[in-house]
Design a protein around this motif. Structure first.
Motif, PDB file in Angstrom:
ATOM      1  N   VAL A  90      -3.641 -11.815   8.967  1.00 52.09           N
ATOM      2  CA  VAL A  90      -3.342 -10.648   8.138  1.00 52.09           C
ATOM      3  C   VAL A  90      -2.341  -9.753   8.881  1.00 52.09           C
ATOM      4  N   PHE A  91      -1.686  -8.877   8.141  1.00 50.44           N
ATOM      5  CA  PHE A  91      -0.643  -8.045   8.738  1.00 50.44           C
ATOM      6  C   PHE A  91      -0.987  -6.575   8.578  1.00 50.44           C
ATOM      7  N   ASP A  99       0.807  -1.221   0.000  1.00 50.41           N
ATOM      8  CA  ASP A  99       0.000   0.000   0.000  1.00 50.41           C
ATOM      9  C   ASP A  99       0.840   1.271   0.000  1.00 50.41           C
ATOM     10  N   CYS A 100       1.816   1.339   0.902  1.00 47.33           N
ATOM     11  CA  CYS A 100       2.557   2.609   1.018  1.00 47.33           C
ATOM     12  C   CYS A 100       3.984   2.500   0.494  1.00 47.33           C
ATOM     13  N   ARG A 120      -0.556  -6.468   2.132  1.00 45.87           N
ATOM     14  CA  ARG A 120       0.263  -7.611   1.742  1.00 45.87           C
ATOM     15  C   ARG A 120       1.693  -7.122   1.495  1.00 45.87           C
ATOM     16  N   PRO A 121       2.646  -7.949   1.877  1.00 41.39           N
ATOM     17  CA  PRO A 121       4.041  -7.623   1.592  1.00 41.39           C
ATOM     18  C   PRO A 121       4.321  -7.859   0.106  1.00 41.39           C
ATOM     19  N   CYS A 139      14.429   1.465  -7.013  1.00 38.68           N
ATOM     20  CA  CYS A 139      13.340   2.232  -7.646  1.00 38.68           C
ATOM     21  C   CYS A 139      11.982   1.952  -7.028  1.00 38.68           C
ATOM     22  N   GLY A 140      11.875   0.913  -6.194  1.00 39.15           N
ATOM     23  CA  GLY A 140      10.606   0.637  -5.517  1.00 39.15           C
ATOM     24  C   GLY A 140       9.597  -0.153  -6.337  1.00 39.15           C
TER      25      GLY A 140
END
Lengths: 165, 165
Positions: free
Chosen positions: B113-114, A131-132, B124-125, B132-133
């Motif tokens: 869930v995390f 998400d972030c 979610r991971p 660059c992400g």
């Protein structure tokens, strides 16, 4: 030796490990990511016993991470090709690889590096929040009961304490 | 059964798996991330045989992922606490968990869930390029020979082909 089955634990880590069975399985997948498709190719690069390899390939096909595609008839011969489910395992291998590079490489550095083509960097993989985009760490992430947690266990005091419920 | 040793392969995935030894080890680490610190706590939540657990804890201490801290004298009793090396393994477990959630959960959804506290999302991971992400996928990432690849192997035709060298 009878192995404990983790398949029905309410934990996606345990379920994933149960599916893999043993450590040959991720190495077979690694080879598939390197482009290996044939039984003899896997066998040669891993040096694994043929019966062990046959078993791990069968399991990966049964579980839907690889699919068999005939490349020859009379006799029929198959390639083993990654499915979407199999390709999606790449992140797990990349996360393992990053950890091994950081903690197990000798002073010469990592044996293999990864070039991320879109940005052109030889880069390390990082596990972030989708998400972030910031890293997920044990300090900033907490586990909660999910919708698939078994109702018969969710009320137990130890379970409630674990998940802050 | 004698296990093949992957410790000296020029591959951080194989080295990581060699260190782990078997699937109990990541589950012991998972418990440590849940806050478990004592032998009996690990034993109760995993339901693992005491001798197996003692062996896996010893290995994790020897390898520097856990450290023993005395919390009592006469008799001496220890907590097992994650080191920096151990805490850094979180990303591997999160990547496994994400894969298991996507592919192994039943129709009710993931069991756990995390919540990523900085952004407040239940998330979610994702495995991304640290530079660059953007996600690292098998389609956009290529493996190259790294500085720690053994020189005696780096010139082999099969190795050069694999790494596009």
């Amino acid at each position: 030796m009878r192995r404990t089955s983790f398949a029905h634990w309410p934990c996606s880590i345990a379920r994933t490990m149960d599916l893999l069975g043993d450590w040959w399985t991720p190495l077979v997948l690694r080879e598939a990511f390197y482009g290996v498709r044939r039984f003899d190719g896997f066998q040669q690069s891993l040096g694994v016993a043929r019966n062990t390899l046959a078993d791990r390939l069968r399991r990966l096909v049964d579980e839907g991470l690889l699919e068999k595609r005939p490349y020859q008839t009379e006799p029929v011969r198959h390639d083993y090709v990654l499915t979407e489910k199999g390709r999606d395992f790449y992140g797990v291998l990349m996360a393992m690889n990053a950890w091994g590079d950081r903690w197990l490489a000798d002073e010469q550095g990592p044996p293999v590096v990864f070039r991320h083509e879109p940005c052109g960097h030889t880069s390390r993989p990082e596990v972030v929040c989708a998400d972030c985009g910031d890293p997920m760490t044990p300090a900033n992430t907490s586990a909660r009961l999910g919708p698939g947690y078994p109702a018969r266990l969710a009320g137990r005091p130890d379970v409630r304490e674990r998940f802050g419920a």
